[in-house]
Structures are given as C-alpha cells and as structure tokens.
Design a protein around this motif. Structure first.
Motif, PDB file in Angstrom:
ATOM      1  N   MET A   1      14.170  43.220  40.926  1.00 12.98           N
ATOM      2  CA  MET A   1      12.900  42.583  41.024  1.00 12.98           C
ATOM      3  C   MET A   1      12.485  42.341  42.311  1.00 12.98           C
ATOM      4  SD  MET A   1       9.853  41.498  38.733  1.00 12.98           S
ATOM      5  CE  MET A   1      10.651  42.682  37.176  1.00 12.98           C
ATOM      6  N   ASP A   2      11.344  42.183  43.275  1.00  9.14           N
ATOM      7  CA  ASP A   2      10.542  41.765  44.852  1.00  9.14           C
ATOM      8  C   ASP A   2       9.377  40.923  44.038  1.00  9.14           C
ATOM      9  OD1 ASP A   2      11.495  44.355  46.538  1.00  9.14           O
ATOM     10  OD2 ASP A   2      12.510  42.770  46.603  1.00  9.14           O
ATOM     11  N   TRP A   3       9.374  39.448  44.576  1.00  9.59           N
ATOM     12  CA  TRP A   3       8.044  38.916  43.794  1.00  9.59           C
ATOM     13  C   TRP A   3       7.020  38.573  45.129  1.00  9.59           C
ATOM     14  CZ3 TRP A   3       7.963  37.208  39.444  1.00  9.59           C
ATOM     15  CH2 TRP A   3       9.497  36.675  38.567  1.00  9.59           C
ATOM     16  N   THR A   4       5.886  38.743  44.586  1.00  8.34           N
ATOM     17  CA  THR A   4       4.956  38.201  46.386  1.00  8.34           C
ATOM     18  C   THR A   4       4.188  37.231  45.966  1.00  8.34           C
ATOM     19  OG1 THR A   4       3.558  39.652  46.954  1.00  8.34           O
ATOM     20  CG2 THR A   4       3.676  39.685  44.811  1.00  8.34           C
ATOM     21  N   PRO A   5       3.865  36.172  46.213  1.00  9.42           N
ATOM     22  CA  PRO A   5       2.742  34.885  46.299  1.00  9.42           C
ATOM     23  C   PRO A   5       2.174  35.304  45.476  1.00  9.42           C
ATOM     24  CG  PRO A   5       3.477  34.997  48.112  1.00  9.42           C
ATOM     25  CD  PRO A   5       3.299  36.680  48.539  1.00  9.42           C
ATOM     26  N   LYS A   6       1.635  34.584  44.428  1.00  2.05           N
ATOM     27  CA  LYS A   6       0.142  34.321  43.237  1.00  2.05           C
ATOM     28  C   LYS A   6      -0.932  34.381  43.759  1.00  2.05           C
ATOM     29  CE  LYS A   6       0.953  32.889  39.323  1.00  2.05           C
ATOM     30  NZ  LYS A   6       1.422  32.294  38.999  1.00  2.05           N
ATOM     31  N   ASP A   7      -1.502  33.001  44.888  1.00  2.00           N
ATOM     32  CA  ASP A   7      -2.793  33.178  44.996  1.00  2.00           C
ATOM     33  C   ASP A   7      -1.969  31.458  46.391  1.00  2.00           C
ATOM     34  OD1 ASP A   7      -2.256  29.956  44.171  1.00  2.00           O
ATOM     35  OD2 ASP A   7      -2.993  31.107  42.390  1.00  2.00           O
ATOM     36  N   SER A   8      -2.877  31.567  47.140  1.00  2.00           N
ATOM     37  CA  SER A   8      -1.839  30.727  48.144  1.00  2.00           C
ATOM     38  C   SER A   8      -2.634  28.977  48.009  1.00  2.00           C
ATOM     39  CB  SER A   8      -3.343  31.003  49.529  1.00  2.00           C
ATOM     40  OG  SER A   8      -5.271  29.527  48.919  1.00  2.00           O
ATOM     41  N   THR A   9      -2.344  28.318  46.669  1.00  2.24           N
ATOM     42  CA  THR A   9      -2.231  27.297  46.007  1.00  2.24           C
ATOM     43  C   THR A   9      -1.303  26.282  45.026  1.00  2.24           C
ATOM     44  OG1 THR A   9      -3.645  27.734  44.217  1.00  2.24           O
ATOM     45  CG2 THR A   9      -4.945  26.852  46.950  1.00  2.24           C
ATOM     46  N   SER A  10      -0.920  28.002  44.911  1.00  4.10           N
ATOM     47  CA  SER A  10       0.641  27.611  43.996  1.00  4.10           C
ATOM     48  C   SER A  10       1.402  27.288  44.503  1.00  4.10           C
ATOM     49  CB  SER A  10       0.848  28.820  43.124  1.00  4.10           C
ATOM     50  OG  SER A  10      -0.471  29.152  41.664  1.00  4.10           O
ATOM     51  N   CYS A  11       1.978  26.224  43.520  1.00  5.02           N
ATOM     52  CA  CYS A  11       4.191  25.522  43.735  1.00  5.02           C
ATOM     53  C   CYS A  11       4.885  25.740  43.558  1.00  5.02           C
ATOM     54  CB  CYS A  11       3.656  23.814  43.574  1.00  5.02           C
ATOM     55  SG  CYS A  11       2.265  23.251  44.655  1.00  5.02           S
ATOM     56  N   SER A  12       5.940  26.117  44.262  1.00  2.00           N
ATOM     57  CA  SER A  12       6.765  26.345  43.013  1.00  2.00           C
ATOM     58  C   SER A  12       7.047  25.200  42.565  1.00  2.00           C
ATOM     59  CB  SER A  12       7.821  26.358  44.551  1.00  2.00           C
ATOM     60  OG  SER A  12       8.321  28.070  45.151  1.00  2.00           O
ATOM     61  N   PHE A  13       7.430  23.970  42.968  1.00  2.15           N
ATOM     62  CA  PHE A  13       7.464  22.512  41.672  1.00  2.15           C
ATOM     63  C   PHE A  13       6.486  21.594  42.010  1.00  2.15           C
ATOM     64  CE2 PHE A  13      11.115  24.766  44.176  1.00  2.15           C
ATOM     65  CZ  PHE A  13      12.319  24.818  44.004  1.00  2.15           C
ATOM     66  N   SER A  14       5.723  22.159  40.569  1.00  2.00           N
ATOM     67  CA  SER A  14       4.587  21.300  40.202  1.00  2.00           C
ATOM     68  C   SER A  14       5.074  19.723  40.317  1.00  2.00           C
ATOM     69  CB  SER A  14       3.163  22.102  39.708  1.00  2.00           C
ATOM     70  OG  SER A  14       2.851  21.182  39.153  1.00  2.00           O
ATOM     71  N   VAL A  15       4.654  18.677  40.815  1.00  2.55           N
ATOM     72  CA  VAL A  15       4.972  17.600  40.325  1.00  2.55           C
ATOM     73  C   VAL A  15       3.696  17.519  38.355  1.00  2.55           C
ATOM     74  CG1 VAL A  15       4.364  15.487  40.459  1.00  2.55           C
ATOM     75  CG2 VAL A  15       4.817  17.024  42.157  1.00  2.55           C
ATOM     76  N   ALA A  16       3.349  18.086  38.529  1.00  2.57           N
ATOM     77  CA  ALA A  16       2.024  18.045  36.680  1.00  2.57           C
ATOM     78  C   ALA A  16       3.094  18.587  36.050  1.00  2.57           C
ATOM     79  CB  ALA A  16       1.017  18.187  37.273  1.00  2.57           C
ATOM     80  N   LYS A  17       3.762  19.504  36.743  1.00  2.00           N
ATOM     81  CA  LYS A  17       5.043  20.355  35.268  1.00  2.00           C
ATOM     82  C   LYS A  17       6.107  19.809  35.232  1.00  2.00           C
ATOM     83  CE  LYS A  17       6.765  25.056  34.265  1.00  2.00           C
ATOM     84  NZ  LYS A  17       6.163  26.502  34.366  1.00  2.00           N
ATOM     85  N   TYR A  18       6.352  19.088  36.370  1.00  2.00           N
ATOM     86  CA  TYR A  18       8.103  18.921  36.264  1.00  2.00           C
ATOM     87  C   TYR A  18       8.281  17.348  36.772  1.00  2.00           C
ATOM     88  CZ  TYR A  18       8.818  24.266  36.838  1.00  2.00           C
ATOM     89  OH  TYR A  18       8.630  25.592  36.668  1.00  2.00           O
ATOM     90  N   GLY A  19       7.503  16.759  36.668  1.00  3.87           N
ATOM     91  CA  GLY A  19       6.838  15.596  36.923  1.00  3.87           C
ATOM     92  C   GLY A  19       7.793  14.734  38.603  1.00  3.87           C
ATOM     93  N   ALA A  20       7.906  13.758  38.725  1.00  4.06           N
ATOM     94  CA  ALA A  20       7.333  12.475  40.206  1.00  4.06           C
ATOM     95  C   ALA A  20       8.630  13.745  41.137  1.00  4.06           C
ATOM     96  CB  ALA A  20       7.711  11.428  40.391  1.00  4.06           C
ATOM     97  N   GLN A  21       8.354  13.624  42.171  1.00  3.94           N
ATOM     98  CA  GLN A  21       9.560  14.376  43.361  1.00  3.94           C
ATOM     99  C   GLN A  21      10.396  13.215  44.431  1.00  3.94           C
ATOM    100  OE1 GLN A  21       9.167  19.080  43.306  1.00  3.94           O
ATOM    101  NE2 GLN A  21       7.970  18.325  41.242  1.00  3.94           N
ATOM    102  N   GLN A  22      11.364  14.061  44.915  1.00  2.00           N
ATOM    103  CA  GLN A  22      11.331  13.053  46.342  1.00  2.00           C
ATOM    104  C   GLN A  22      10.024  12.951  46.963  1.00  2.00           C
ATOM    105  OE1 GLN A  22      15.671  13.616  47.170  1.00  2.00           O
ATOM    106  NE2 GLN A  22      16.728  12.404  45.794  1.00  2.00           N
ATOM    107  N   GLN A  23       9.559  14.044  47.556  1.00  2.00           N
ATOM    108  CA  GLN A  23       8.569  14.603  48.316  1.00  2.00           C
ATOM    109  C   GLN A  23       7.495  15.299  47.374  1.00  2.00           C
ATOM    110  OE1 GLN A  23      10.375  15.737  51.801  1.00  2.00           O
ATOM    111  NE2 GLN A  23      11.536  14.477  52.457  1.00  2.00           N
ATOM    112  N   VAL A  24       6.678  14.846  48.287  1.00  2.00           N
ATOM    113  CA  VAL A  24       5.692  15.640  48.150  1.00  2.00           C
ATOM    114  C   VAL A  24       5.026  16.562  49.098  1.00  2.00           C
ATOM    115  CG1 VAL A  24       5.039  14.898  46.119  1.00  2.00           C
ATOM    116  CG2 VAL A  24       3.779  14.116  47.578  1.00  2.00           C
ATOM    117  N   ASP A  25       3.708  17.087  49.163  1.00  2.00           N
ATOM    118  CA  ASP A  25       2.942  17.735  50.491  1.00  2.00           C
ATOM    119  C   ASP A  25       2.648  16.655  50.861  1.00  2.00           C
ATOM    120  OD1 ASP A  25       0.836  19.325  52.108  1.00  2.00           O
ATOM    121  OD2 ASP A  25       1.964  21.281  51.444  1.00  2.00           O
ATOM    122  N   PRO A  26       1.626  16.395  52.203  1.00  2.00           N
ATOM    123  CA  PRO A  26       0.549  15.233  52.042  1.00  2.00           C
ATOM    124  C   PRO A  26      -0.476  15.887  51.455  1.00  2.00           C
ATOM    125  CG  PRO A  26       1.886  15.985  54.029  1.00  2.00           C
ATOM    126  CD  PRO A  26       2.421  15.912  52.571  1.00  2.00           C
TER     127      PRO A  26
END
Length: 65
Positions: A1-26
């Motif tokens: 199955m192929d995938w396409t972006p859901k929208d222009s603002t969703s993240c693959s690794f949401s800090v709110a969902k997965y917790g603090a991460q080493q780097q974030v998009d500024p």
C-alpha cells in the motif's frame, strides 16, 4: 500500500504524542526527530500520524517492476 501526506502540518513524530525528543523543528515545535531525549531510543511511530493510505484508484505512472 502506498501512502500520501495527510496535510501540510502533521508530524511523523509529534512531541505531544511521543514525548520529548532530541531535536525539534524550530518552526513547528511539535515535530520532533524521532529520537527520544530520555534514552536516545528511536520511536516506532504510527504512519497514520502524518500520512494516509493512497486510494487504490489513484493513477500511477512508470513501471512497478
């Protein structure tokens, strides 16, 4: 199955969902790099976070070999 972006603002690794991460998009601070800040473990995310399955009727181009 192929995938396409859901929208222009969703993240693959949401800090709110997965917790603090080493780097974030500024520019989108909820979008992390997928590496946990606490133990440097790689996050196994849900692809549905930022992508949606492409309809089977979507026209394809090129060879699938």
């Amino acid at each position: 199955m192929d995938w396409t972006p859901k929208d222009s603002t969703s993240c693959s690794f949401s800090v709110a969902k997965y917790g603090a991460q080493q780097q974030v998009d500024p520019y989108q601070t909820d979008c992390g790099n997928g590496i946990l800040a606490s133990n440097a473990q790689q996050i196994l995310n849900d692809p549905n976070d930022a992508y949606q399955p492409m309809a089977a009727t979507y026209p394809r181009t090129g060879s699938l070999t």
